[in-house]
Design a protein around this motif. Structure first.
Motif, short mmCIF file in Angstrom:
data_model
loop_
_atom_site.label_atom_id
_atom_site.label_comp_id
_atom_site.label_asym_id
_atom_site.label_seq_id
_atom_site.Cartn_x
_atom_site.Cartn_y
_atom_site.Cartn_z
N CYS A 128 -1.50 2.05 -15.62
CA CYS A 128 -1.12 2.97 -16.68
C CYS A 128 -0.63 4.25 -16.01
O CYS A 128 -1.39 4.91 -15.30
CB CYS A 128 -2.31 3.25 -17.59
SG CYS A 128 -1.95 4.40 -18.94
N ASN A 149 -2.64 2.47 -24.76
CA ASN A 149 -3.28 2.69 -23.46
C ASN A 149 -4.77 2.39 -23.53
O ASN A 149 -5.33 1.69 -22.67
CB ASN A 149 -3.09 4.14 -23.02
CG ASN A 149 -1.68 4.48 -22.63
OD1 ASN A 149 -0.85 3.60 -22.41
ND2 ASN A 149 -1.38 5.77 -22.55
N CYS A 176 -6.22 -3.34 -17.84
CA CYS A 176 -5.59 -2.30 -17.02
C CYS A 176 -6.36 -2.16 -15.72
O CYS A 176 -7.59 -2.05 -15.72
CB CYS A 176 -5.58 -0.97 -17.78
SG CYS A 176 -4.72 0.35 -16.92
#
Length: 242
Positions: free
Chosen positions: A9, A175, A184
């Motif tokens: 990210c 996110n 992630c």
């Protein structure tokens, strides 16, 4: 070997953790913007990824600008399943579950980066919308029934398009959902030496009912660097062993 891409990210923020807002218009933030682009998109970029992924609102804000898709009502039935228009060295992956983005071309331009578009749809997307994407030569994958299926989406991006490393680029809800669900691997933050104190703009991570909650995620620091214009670049490894 994982059946999904390595995901980092990469986001720019203000000192107060916002990813958009008036702080971005300040002279002080220009260096941070340059650092953000250089790290992920420059000629000698740090991350050697094959694409970046964003949500529908982020795509509309930055690329499609809230245009409506040019649909042909009752278009001829398209084949079932995914549509791979072409292979590319760089992709822009847009999560658009019901098919709402009004693309004009199969590629987009971000400064001096050109990327082929991939739409991530669910079974809610209409035949007319899929026919619209095919007319433009835009690839799409179907991942999920009502909401997108992370595992299916990421597996298809790797298998069908050869994406070994993928950048996650917002918005805040997307996110956080990726982080919370363990998809992630790394977080990269370029902090601008500016803030605006707004309570109306998105922060780096935000929960959304039905998609994520406020269960904490922890990190291990990988690196800290001072970058352009008094900005700071932080890199964290996501702690999956929680």
């Amino acid at each position: 070997m994982s059946d999904r891409p390595y995901i980092f990210c990469h986001m720019g923020t203000s000192v107060d953790g916002k990813i958009m807002g008036r702080y971005m218009d300040t002279q002080a933030s220009q260096g941070a913007g340059e650092a953000f682009y250089r790290i992920a998109f420059g000629k000698e970029r740090f991350y050697k990824h094959q694409g970046w992924l964003s949500g529908r609102v982020t795509t509309d804000d930055n690329f499609t600008l809230y245009a409506k898709p040019d649909l042909i009502p009752d278009a001829p039935e398209v084949p079932e399943g995914d549509y791979v228009a072409r292979q590319s060295d760089m992709y822009y992956v847009s999560i658009d579950p019901s098919g709402r983005l009004g693309w004009k071309d199969h590629v987009l331009h971000y400064h001096d980066t050109t990327a082929d578009v991939i739409e991530v749809l669910t079974e809610r997307a209409s035949n007319d919308y899929k026919a619209f994407l095919r007319r433009l030569g835009i690839s799409y994958i179907i991942a999920g029934k009502e909401t997108y299926d992370y595992d299916q989406m990421l597996k298809k991006l790797k298998e069908k398009f050869g994406i070994e490393m993928l950048m996650l680029g917002g918005g805040a809800v997307l996110n956080w959902s990726f982080l919370q669900k363990g998809y992630c691997d790394e977080v990269s933050i370029v902090i601008s030496p500016a803030a605006d104190g707004s309570v109306k703009t998105q922060s780096l991570f935000m929960e959304k009912e039905g998609l994520s909650d406020d269960t904490p995620v922890t990190f291990q620091l990988l690196d800290v660097q001072r970058t352009e214009g008094d900005s700071v670049w932080l890199r964290y490894k996501v702690d999956h062993a929680q």
